[in-house]
Design a protein around this motif. Structure first.
Motif, PDB file in Angstrom:
ATOM      1  N   PHE A 101     -44.239  41.358 -59.044  1.00  0.00           N
ATOM      2  CA  PHE A 101     -43.503  40.742 -58.033  1.00  0.00           C
ATOM      3  C   PHE A 101     -44.126  39.643 -57.080  1.00  0.00           C
ATOM      4  CE2 PHE A 101     -44.283  44.813 -56.230  1.00  0.00           C
ATOM      5  CZ  PHE A 101     -44.592  44.792 -54.933  1.00  0.00           C
ATOM      6  N   TYR A 102     -43.566  38.705 -56.509  1.00  0.00           N
ATOM      7  CA  TYR A 102     -44.203  37.628 -55.866  1.00  0.00           C
ATOM      8  C   TYR A 102     -43.488  37.774 -54.429  1.00  0.00           C
ATOM      9  CZ  TYR A 102     -40.711  34.330 -57.268  1.00  0.00           C
ATOM     10  OH  TYR A 102     -39.304  33.723 -57.515  1.00  0.00           O
ATOM     11  N   THR A 103     -44.187  37.191 -53.438  1.00  0.00           N
ATOM     12  CA  THR A 103     -43.773  37.232 -51.749  1.00  0.00           C
ATOM     13  C   THR A 103     -43.403  36.117 -51.512  1.00  0.00           C
ATOM     14  OG1 THR A 103     -45.627  39.296 -51.357  1.00  0.00           O
ATOM     15  CG2 THR A 103     -44.674  37.959 -49.643  1.00  0.00           C
ATOM     16  N   LEU A 104     -42.139  36.063 -51.152  1.00  0.00           N
ATOM     17  CA  LEU A 104     -41.558  34.890 -50.608  1.00  0.00           C
ATOM     18  C   LEU A 104     -40.596  35.233 -49.423  1.00  0.00           C
ATOM     19  CD1 LEU A 104     -40.529  32.144 -50.358  1.00  0.00           C
ATOM     20  CD2 LEU A 104     -39.210  32.297 -52.669  1.00  0.00           C
ATOM     21  N   PRO A 105     -41.239  35.052 -48.176  1.00  0.00           N
ATOM     22  CA  PRO A 105     -40.000  35.355 -47.082  1.00  0.00           C
ATOM     23  C   PRO A 105     -39.403  34.093 -46.762  1.00  0.00           C
ATOM     24  CG  PRO A 105     -42.685  34.841 -46.607  1.00  0.00           C
ATOM     25  CD  PRO A 105     -42.671  34.742 -47.920  1.00  0.00           C
ATOM     26  N   THR A 147     -52.900  38.857 -55.677  1.00  0.00           N
ATOM     27  CA  THR A 147     -53.494  38.384 -54.587  1.00  0.00           C
ATOM     28  C   THR A 147     -52.651  38.777 -53.421  1.00  0.00           C
ATOM     29  OG1 THR A 147     -54.010  36.213 -55.884  1.00  0.00           O
ATOM     30  CG2 THR A 147     -53.785  35.760 -53.744  1.00  0.00           C
ATOM     31  N   GLU A 148     -53.446  39.088 -52.246  1.00  0.00           N
ATOM     32  CA  GLU A 148     -52.634  39.612 -51.271  1.00  0.00           C
ATOM     33  C   GLU A 148     -51.512  38.534 -50.560  1.00  0.00           C
ATOM     34  OE1 GLU A 148     -53.626  42.614 -49.245  1.00  0.00           O
ATOM     35  OE2 GLU A 148     -54.068  41.673 -47.252  1.00  0.00           O
ATOM     36  N   ASP A 149     -50.338  39.230 -50.354  1.00  0.00           N
ATOM     37  CA  ASP A 149     -49.326  38.293 -49.674  1.00  0.00           C
ATOM     38  C   ASP A 149     -48.987  37.392 -50.640  1.00  0.00           C
ATOM     39  OD1 ASP A 149     -49.241  40.381 -47.673  1.00  0.00           O
ATOM     40  OD2 ASP A 149     -50.893  39.075 -46.713  1.00  0.00           O
ATOM     41  N   VAL A 150     -49.311  37.167 -51.848  1.00  0.00           N
ATOM     42  CA  VAL A 150     -48.752  36.316 -52.873  1.00  0.00           C
ATOM     43  C   VAL A 150     -48.169  36.935 -54.126  1.00  0.00           C
ATOM     44  CG1 VAL A 150     -49.354  34.473 -54.513  1.00  0.00           C
ATOM     45  CG2 VAL A 150     -50.315  34.506 -52.084  1.00  0.00           C
ATOM     46  N   ILE A 151     -48.938  37.627 -54.786  1.00  0.00           N
ATOM     47  CA  ILE A 151     -48.481  38.193 -56.289  1.00  0.00           C
ATOM     48  C   ILE A 151     -49.077  39.533 -56.264  1.00  0.00           C
ATOM     49  CG2 ILE A 151     -50.547  36.962 -57.526  1.00  0.00           C
ATOM     50  CD1 ILE A 151     -47.065  38.044 -59.223  1.00  0.00           C
ATOM     51  N   TYR A 173     -40.753  39.561 -60.939  1.00  0.00           N
ATOM     52  CA  TYR A 173     -41.351  38.572 -61.760  1.00  0.00           C
ATOM     53  C   TYR A 173     -41.457  38.907 -63.266  1.00  0.00           C
ATOM     54  CZ  TYR A 173     -45.258  34.349 -62.152  1.00  0.00           C
ATOM     55  OH  TYR A 173     -45.640  33.355 -62.657  1.00  0.00           O
ATOM     56  N   TYR A 174     -42.608  39.253 -63.748  1.00  0.00           N
ATOM     57  CA  TYR A 174     -42.443  39.627 -65.360  1.00  0.00           C
ATOM     58  C   TYR A 174     -42.795  41.232 -65.253  1.00  0.00           C
ATOM     59  CZ  TYR A 174     -42.675  34.999 -66.512  1.00  0.00           C
ATOM     60  OH  TYR A 174     -42.170  33.496 -66.440  1.00  0.00           O
ATOM     61  N   ASN A 175     -41.863  41.711 -66.126  1.00  0.00           N
ATOM     62  CA  ASN A 175     -42.077  43.386 -66.232  1.00  0.00           C
ATOM     63  C   ASN A 175     -41.932  43.762 -67.767  1.00  0.00           C
ATOM     64  OD1 ASN A 175     -41.672  43.502 -63.235  1.00  0.00           O
ATOM     65  ND2 ASN A 175     -39.545  42.987 -63.651  1.00  0.00           N
ATOM     66  N   VAL A 176     -42.796  44.654 -68.195  1.00  0.00           N
ATOM     67  CA  VAL A 176     -42.707  44.942 -69.650  1.00  0.00           C
ATOM     68  C   VAL A 176     -42.712  46.637 -69.543  1.00  0.00           C
ATOM     69  CG1 VAL A 176     -44.063  44.844 -71.824  1.00  0.00           C
ATOM     70  CG2 VAL A 176     -44.199  42.792 -70.015  1.00  0.00           C
ATOM     71  N   GLU A 221     -54.561  35.724 -66.024  1.00  0.00           N
ATOM     72  CA  GLU A 221     -55.567  35.896 -64.667  1.00  0.00           C
ATOM     73  C   GLU A 221     -54.868  35.211 -63.562  1.00  0.00           C
ATOM     74  OE1 GLU A 221     -59.607  35.262 -65.621  1.00  0.00           O
ATOM     75  OE2 GLU A 221     -60.117  34.894 -63.293  1.00  0.00           O
ATOM     76  N   HIS A 222     -54.392  34.098 -63.566  1.00  0.00           N
ATOM     77  CA  HIS A 222     -54.020  33.065 -62.814  1.00  0.00           C
ATOM     78  C   HIS A 222     -52.507  33.648 -62.139  1.00  0.00           C
ATOM     79  CE1 HIS A 222     -53.377  29.810 -59.743  1.00  0.00           C
ATOM     80  NE2 HIS A 222     -52.146  29.926 -60.125  1.00  0.00           N
TER      81      HIS A 222
END
Ligand code: MYA
Ligand code: JJ1
Length: 388
Positions: free
Chosen positions: A291-295, A268-272, A313-316, A262-263
């Motif tokens: 995928f996560y957002t890292l400008p 979460t917008e513009d994060v994950i 990030y994690y893919n299955v 969950e965490h």
């Protein structure tokens, strides 16, 4: 050569290839009463501070320190620009300790000049689940470099981790230290090739024009897989099952429960960002990608100041071929206006990188464990762990 790291319970270069050591802790846990009770001494102009990431003001100070002083590429053209929302997400997972968000201030001005963090995680190494700290965001202000502040910060965060009865850690770095459990390669998939070339992130290939390059990287407007949709709260149990089952095949991987999923994976917008495939017939959740957002700040370009990057990030995949799933991830990332999609050659990523037109970057990422020996280095494909 490594005056500090030679004193630490990590695999040493002189022992590489020696298989006579058993896998597991390098030194045993000690009773908590034997853990040093007072903080380590800093040079006298500086003082320790615990950074309260709930505080907007402190979060802004951390954000600004990192924005101006954190990791750059080898030619100092780009610098990671983690957002405040991202930092709050990365640093407040289930069971986090505020005491592991360690800052250093100048006593006179109270300015934040250095930072290091830990967050708790359960990491499985082969058959053992080990409580660890994930250490990240080590940063010393550019004007205070090479004064041996980093070793005291590492010792102090180690002491604070030990006070919680945790004796191991995992971390990554772009530099080689004693000694990596594996070394991964960064790969990059252009989504906005014109901008990437304009800012010097990539170059026009040999015998390529700009218009041929733009055409080469073109993607469809919407994902191809029926049932592909954003992950929601109700999907947490199914995603946890899918991910736990997938990660069980890797030598080193997080041991995620539903709270962790969950965490770490709920959008979460513009994060994950996380997407999954729900079978239109059975409504089973069969595949997942995130995928996560890292400008990054673009240093000294007239036209652009921010490079918007997505990091795999994690893919299955159990039903949709991984190649097709990741192509859909590229499509949604493009729709969200990312300039580039980055991935490491961990897990099964090698199976799609070349076919989906990722190219190798000039950066590598070395993975480390603290106070835990593994018999010999892993291949990147044996690693099931992505740190932020
Ligand atoms: S990796 C990201 C690191 N940050 C950056 O690259 C940002 C830009 N750079 C800086 O801010 C500074 O250059 C830093 C070093 C702060 C990196 N990891 O103070 P110094 C060793 C570990 O004079 P400075 C991330 O965040 C170096 O080999 N050690 O140097 C994960 C030398 O030791 P030795 C590093 O340049 C961090 C000593 O520090 C790193 O002013 C994981 C020199 O110190 C590095 N990235 O500051 C930390 N870079 O002489 C370890 C240099 O022996 C966690 N050094 O070679 C360990 C587990 C702790 C918890 C355990 C719990 C049980
Ligand atoms: O982003 C990275 N490299 C880019 C930019 C290079 C700019 C000049 N140095 C790169 N671009 C080529 C892309 C090209 C696209 C079309 C196909 C072919 C490829 O290679 C690199 C990763 O490759 N990033 C860094 O160097 C940043 C630091 C990485 C270490 C991170 C340490 C993290 C600490 C974590 O706790």
């Amino acid at each position: 050569k490594h005056k500090f790291w030679e004193t630490q319970p990590v695999g040493q270069f002189k022992d590489v290839g020696d298989t006579s050591f058993p896998e597991g802790p390098i030194e045993p846990a000690t009773p908590l009463s034997e853990v040093k009770q007072e903080p380590y001494n800093l040079p006298s102009p500086y003082e320790w501070t615990t950074c309260d990431m709930d505080s907007e003001e402190t979060c802004t100070e951390v954000y600004n320190l990192l924005k101006n002083n954190y990791v750059e590429d080898d030619e100092n053209m780009f610098r990671f620009n983690y957002s405040k929302e991202f930092l709050r997400w990365a640093l407040r997972p289930p069971g986090y300790y505020k005491s592991w968000h360690l800052g250093v201030r100048a006593k006179a001005s109270k300015k934040l000049v250095a930072f290091i963090t830990g967050v708790p995680a359960r990491i499985r190494v082969r058959d053992e689940v080990v409580k660890m700290a994930e250490i990240n965001f080590l940063c010393v202000h550019k004007k205070l470099r090479s004064k041996r502040l980093a070793p005291v910060m590492i010792k102090e965060v180690t002491r604070r981790v030990h006070l919680e009865n945790i004796w191991q850690a995992a971390y990554t770095a772009g530099v080689v230290l004693p000694t990596p459990i594996t070394t991964c390669q960064y790969w990059h998939r252009s989504l906005n090739p014109k901008k990437l070339i304009d800012v010097g992130f990539s170059r026009l290939g040999a015998r390529m024009t700009m218009s041929r390059t733009i055409k080469l990287y073109k993607l469809p407007d919407s994902p191809a897989t029926p049932g592909f949709r954003k992950m929601e709260l109700r999907d947490v149990p199914a995603v946890t099952r899918l991910l736990r089952n997938y990660l069980s095949q890797f030598a080193v991987a997080p041991d995620f429960d539903e709270n962790d999923v969950e965490h770490w994976l709920l959008p979460t917008e513009d994060v994950i960002d996380s997407y999954l495939v729900e079978s239109p017939e059975t409504h089973d959740i069969t595949d997942f990608c995130s995928f996560y957002t890292l400008p990054s700040s673009i240093l000294g370009n007239q036209n652009y100041s921010i490079l918007k990057a997505a990091y795999s990030y994690y893919n299955v995949s159990t039903k949709t071929p991984l190649l097709q799933l990741m192509n859909d991830a590229l499509i949604v990332a493009k729709q969200k206006d990312f300039d580039v999609f980055n991935a490491l050659d961990v897990m099964h990523n090698e199976s799609f990188l070349k076919e989906l037109k990722f190219g190798p970057g000039d950066g590598q990422l070395h993975y480390y464990l603290y106070n835990y020996r593994i018999r010999s280095a892993l291949r990147p494909s044996e690693l099931g762990l992505v740190l932020l």
